[in-house]
Write a protein that holds these residues in place. Structure first.
Motif, PDB file in Angstrom:
ATOM      1  N   VAL A 115      83.374  48.060  74.354  1.00 58.77           N
ATOM      2  CA  VAL A 115      83.281  47.376  73.070  1.00 58.77           C
ATOM      3  C   VAL A 115      82.124  46.385  73.106  1.00 58.77           C
ATOM      4  CG1 VAL A 115      84.510  45.995  71.375  1.00 58.77           C
ATOM      5  CG2 VAL A 115      85.755  47.645  72.778  1.00 58.77           C
ATOM      6  N   TYR A 116      82.162  45.486  74.066  1.00 59.01           N
ATOM      7  CA  TYR A 116      81.088  44.547  74.339  1.00 59.01           C
ATOM      8  C   TYR A 116      80.759  44.665  75.825  1.00 59.01           C
ATOM      9  CZ  TYR A 116      82.532  42.476  69.883  1.00 59.01           C
ATOM     10  OH  TYR A 116      82.863  42.291  68.570  1.00 59.01           O
ATOM     11  N   PRO A 117      79.597  44.175  76.272  1.00 59.99           N
ATOM     12  CA  PRO A 117      79.336  44.152  77.714  1.00 59.99           C
ATOM     13  C   PRO A 117      80.461  43.439  78.447  1.00 59.99           C
ATOM     14  CG  PRO A 117      77.322  43.678  76.513  1.00 59.99           C
ATOM     15  CD  PRO A 117      78.435  43.706  75.491  1.00 59.99           C
ATOM     16  N   ALA A 118      81.013  44.085  79.459  1.00 62.40           N
ATOM     17  CA  ALA A 118      82.105  43.542  80.272  1.00 62.40           C
ATOM     18  C   ALA A 118      83.397  43.344  79.483  1.00 62.40           C
ATOM     19  CB  ALA A 118      81.701  42.228  80.937  1.00 62.40           C
ATOM     20  N   GLU A 119      83.587  44.111  78.418  1.00 65.03           N
ATOM     21  CA  GLU A 119      84.851  44.056  77.670  1.00 65.03           C
ATOM     22  C   GLU A 119      85.105  45.401  77.009  1.00 65.03           C
ATOM     23  OE1 GLU A 119      87.120  41.643  74.017  1.00 65.03           O
ATOM     24  OE2 GLU A 119      85.079  41.111  74.601  1.00 65.03           O
ATOM     25  N   THR A 120      86.364  45.855  77.077  1.00 65.87           N
ATOM     26  CA  THR A 120      86.750  47.073  76.372  1.00 65.87           C
ATOM     27  C   THR A 120      88.219  46.983  75.979  1.00 65.87           C
ATOM     28  OG1 THR A 120      86.613  49.497  76.420  1.00 65.87           O
ATOM     29  CG2 THR A 120      87.451  48.428  78.407  1.00 65.87           C
ATOM     30  N   TRP A 121      88.671  47.924  75.166  1.00 64.00           N
ATOM     31  CA  TRP A 121      90.028  47.925  74.638  1.00 64.00           C
ATOM     32  C   TRP A 121      90.684  49.271  74.905  1.00 64.00           C
ATOM     33  CZ3 TRP A 121      87.781  46.542  69.205  1.00 64.00           C
ATOM     34  CH2 TRP A 121      87.318  45.222  69.212  1.00 64.00           C
ATOM     35  N   ASP A 122      92.002  49.291  74.797  1.00 60.24           N
ATOM     36  CA  ASP A 122      92.740  50.548  74.772  1.00 60.24           C
ATOM     37  C   ASP A 122      93.988  50.349  73.933  1.00 60.24           C
ATOM     38  OD1 ASP A 122      93.391  53.156  75.166  1.00 60.24           O
ATOM     39  OD2 ASP A 122      94.057  52.937  77.240  1.00 60.24           O
ATOM     40  N   THR A 123      94.418  51.407  73.277  1.00 59.78           N
ATOM     41  CA  THR A 123      95.595  51.332  72.408  1.00 59.78           C
ATOM     42  C   THR A 123      96.419  52.601  72.546  1.00 59.78           C
ATOM     43  OG1 THR A 123      94.253  50.055  70.856  1.00 59.78           O
ATOM     44  CG2 THR A 123      96.398  50.796  70.076  1.00 59.78           C
ATOM     45  N   PRO A 124      97.128  52.766  73.662  1.00 60.04           N
ATOM     46  CA  PRO A 124      98.013  53.934  73.773  1.00 60.04           C
ATOM     47  C   PRO A 124      99.153  53.830  72.764  1.00 60.04           C
ATOM     48  CG  PRO A 124      98.416  52.407  75.569  1.00 60.04           C
ATOM     49  CD  PRO A 124      97.210  51.890  74.825  1.00 60.04           C
ATOM     50  N   SER A 125      99.622  54.958  72.305  1.00 60.50           N
ATOM     51  CA  SER A 125     100.699  54.948  71.312  1.00 60.50           C
ATOM     52  C   SER A 125     101.435  56.282  71.363  1.00 60.50           C
ATOM     53  CB  SER A 125     100.136  54.725  69.907  1.00 60.50           C
ATOM     54  OG  SER A 125      99.261  55.780  69.549  1.00 60.50           O
ATOM     55  N   ALA A 126     102.566  56.328  70.718  1.00 52.20           N
ATOM     56  CA  ALA A 126     103.354  57.561  70.619  1.00 52.20           C
ATOM     57  C   ALA A 126     104.025  57.582  69.253  1.00 52.20           C
ATOM     58  CB  ALA A 126     104.401  57.633  71.729  1.00 52.20           C
ATOM     59  N   GLY A 127     103.959  58.731  68.586  1.00 55.67           N
ATOM     60  CA  GLY A 127     104.607  58.863  67.297  1.00 55.67           C
ATOM     61  C   GLY A 127     106.109  59.054  67.437  1.00 55.67           C
ATOM     62  N   LEU A 128     106.826  58.771  66.373  1.00 54.03           N
ATOM     63  CA  LEU A 128     108.275  58.961  66.397  1.00 54.03           C
ATOM     64  C   LEU A 128     108.613  60.447  66.501  1.00 54.03           C
ATOM     65  CD1 LEU A 128     109.515  56.468  63.657  1.00 54.03           C
ATOM     66  CD2 LEU A 128     109.845  56.285  66.136  1.00 54.03           C
ATOM     67  N   PRO A 129     109.714  60.766  67.191  1.00 61.28           N
ATOM     68  CA  PRO A 129     110.158  62.169  67.264  1.00 61.28           C
ATOM     69  C   PRO A 129     110.618  62.657  65.897  1.00 61.28           C
ATOM     70  CG  PRO A 129     111.240  60.793  68.930  1.00 61.28           C
ATOM     71  CD  PRO A 129     110.577  59.870  67.956  1.00 61.28           C
TER      72      PRO A 129
ATOM     73  N   MET B 244     113.223  63.894  63.080  1.00 55.28           N
ATOM     74  CA  MET B 244     114.436  63.171  62.693  1.00 55.28           C
ATOM     75  C   MET B 244     115.700  63.731  63.326  1.00 55.28           C
ATOM     76  SD  MET B 244     113.163  60.749  61.031  1.00 55.28           S
ATOM     77  CE  MET B 244     114.645  59.974  60.440  1.00 55.28           C
ATOM     78  N   ASN B 245     115.675  64.993  63.798  1.00 55.63           N
ATOM     79  CA  ASN B 245     116.889  65.557  64.402  1.00 55.63           C
ATOM     80  C   ASN B 245     116.932  65.350  65.916  1.00 55.63           C
ATOM     81  OD1 ASN B 245     114.756  67.304  64.804  1.00 55.63           O
ATOM     82  ND2 ASN B 245     116.046  69.145  64.831  1.00 55.63           N
ATOM     83  N   TYR B 246     115.959  64.605  66.458  1.00 59.74           N
ATOM     84  CA  TYR B 246     115.962  64.293  67.887  1.00 59.74           C
ATOM     85  C   TYR B 246     116.833  63.068  68.139  1.00 59.74           C
ATOM     86  CZ  TYR B 246     112.095  67.517  68.903  1.00 59.74           C
ATOM     87  OH  TYR B 246     111.319  68.634  69.068  1.00 59.74           O
ATOM     88  N   GLY B 247     117.398  62.983  69.333  1.00 59.16           N
ATOM     89  CA  GLY B 247     118.230  61.840  69.664  1.00 59.16           C
ATOM     90  C   GLY B 247     117.439  60.680  70.259  1.00 59.16           C
ATOM     91  N   GLU B 248     116.352  61.018  70.968  1.00 56.68           N
ATOM     92  CA  GLU B 248     115.567  59.971  71.632  1.00 56.68           C
ATOM     93  C   GLU B 248     114.184  60.522  71.967  1.00 56.68           C
ATOM     94  OE1 GLU B 248     115.587  57.803  76.021  1.00 56.68           O
ATOM     95  OE2 GLU B 248     117.517  58.182  75.029  1.00 56.68           O
ATOM     96  N   GLY B 249     113.202  59.627  71.978  1.00 56.47           N
ATOM     97  CA  GLY B 249     111.865  60.001  72.423  1.00 56.47           C
ATOM     98  C   GLY B 249     111.192  58.819  73.080  1.00 56.47           C
ATOM     99  N   TRP B 250     110.517  59.075  74.185  1.00 60.20           N
ATOM    100  CA  TRP B 250     109.775  57.980  74.815  1.00 60.20           C
ATOM    101  C   TRP B 250     108.506  58.487  75.455  1.00 60.20           C
ATOM    102  CZ3 TRP B 250     108.790  58.517  79.936  1.00 60.20           C
ATOM    103  CH2 TRP B 250     109.738  59.084  80.791  1.00 60.20           C
ATOM    104  N   GLU B 251     107.576  57.557  75.658  1.00 62.66           N
ATOM    105  CA  GLU B 251     106.344  57.861  76.375  1.00 62.66           C
ATOM    106  C   GLU B 251     106.103  56.785  77.411  1.00 62.66           C
ATOM    107  OE1 GLU B 251     102.680  59.402  74.540  1.00 62.66           O
ATOM    108  OE2 GLU B 251     101.677  57.632  75.347  1.00 62.66           O
TER     109      GLU B 251
END
Length: 214
Positions: free
Chosen positions: A90-104, A106-113
């Motif tokens: 992003v800038y010299p000596a600086e960067t970002w990250d944004t990991p994410s996961a969408g919702l499962p 609607m008929n799923y019981g659970e979801g995780w990442e």
């Protein structure tokens, strides 16, 4: 410890923060930041040098629970380079990250990442090939549409690692089967076997290595 008085600091300190705020990068990309990497490293002045980043995925995997049982995606955690080489800064000596996961669904019981990675800070002295007066170190630019454009180094030198940090992110959604205030039937959770988000600590320097993509 410094390299021959040039001011390049080995094993610089890292500043890691989770922000969750929406920002616009110099490349015009707007979105939320998941984690911000900053470092105290100081480059020498008046040279064709550059900082760059490399991020390796140590283990990324999703799990879904349905009436048919448990599904893992992929079947074994992903271990690879993240996106491109080098990682977009992003800038010299600086960067970002944004990991994410969408919702499962609607008929799923659970979801995780669960997401574990190591971010490396690299430095290229920008030494041109014999007989040339200049060169361009490798870099990756994130475009306004979110895509990445990597470029190959034209230098005789190679990037060397200054430091690295291993970090972890995770998210878990439980289907409560009734409408929630967020407009879905899911709630976030860190219980019932769900992974817990943690931040890493600085690691000793060493070259990042990974296998070629198949």
């Amino acid at each position: 410890m410094k390299t021959d008085g040039s001011g390049v600091q080995i094993l610089p300190t890292w500043s890691l923060s989770t922000t969750g705020v929406t920002v616009t990068s110099p490349q015009g990309v707007t979105g939320p930041i998941g984690i911000d990497f900053k470092t105290s490293a100081t480059p020498p002045s008046g040279t064709n040098q550059s900082f760059t980043f490399v991020q390796l995925l140590n283990g990324v995997q999703q799990k879904y629970i349905t009436g048919n049982g448990v599904t893992l995606v992929p079947p074994t955690p992903t271990v690879s380079i993240d996106k491109t080489y080098p990682y977009a800064y992003v800038y010299p000596a600086e960067t970002w990250d944004t990991p994410s996961a969408g919702l499962p669904m609607m008929n799923y019981g659970e979801g995780w990442e669960t997401f574990t990675a190591t971010m490396y800070l690299m430095w290229d002295p920008g030494i041109p090939p014999s007989g040339q007066s200049s060169c361009t170190p490798a870099k990756t630019v994130q475009n306004a549409d979110g895509t990445f454009t990597p470029s190959t180094s034209t230098c005789a030198s190679i990037p060397v690692p200054l430091s690295s940090v291993t970090w972890h992110w995770s998210g878990c959604a439980i289907n409560q089967l009734v409408n929630q205030s967020n407009g879905t039937t899911y709630t976030l959770s860190t219980t019932n076997g769900c992974p817990v988000q943690t931040l890493g600590i600085p690691q000793s320097s060493g070259f990042p290595t990974w296998s070629p993509a198949s």
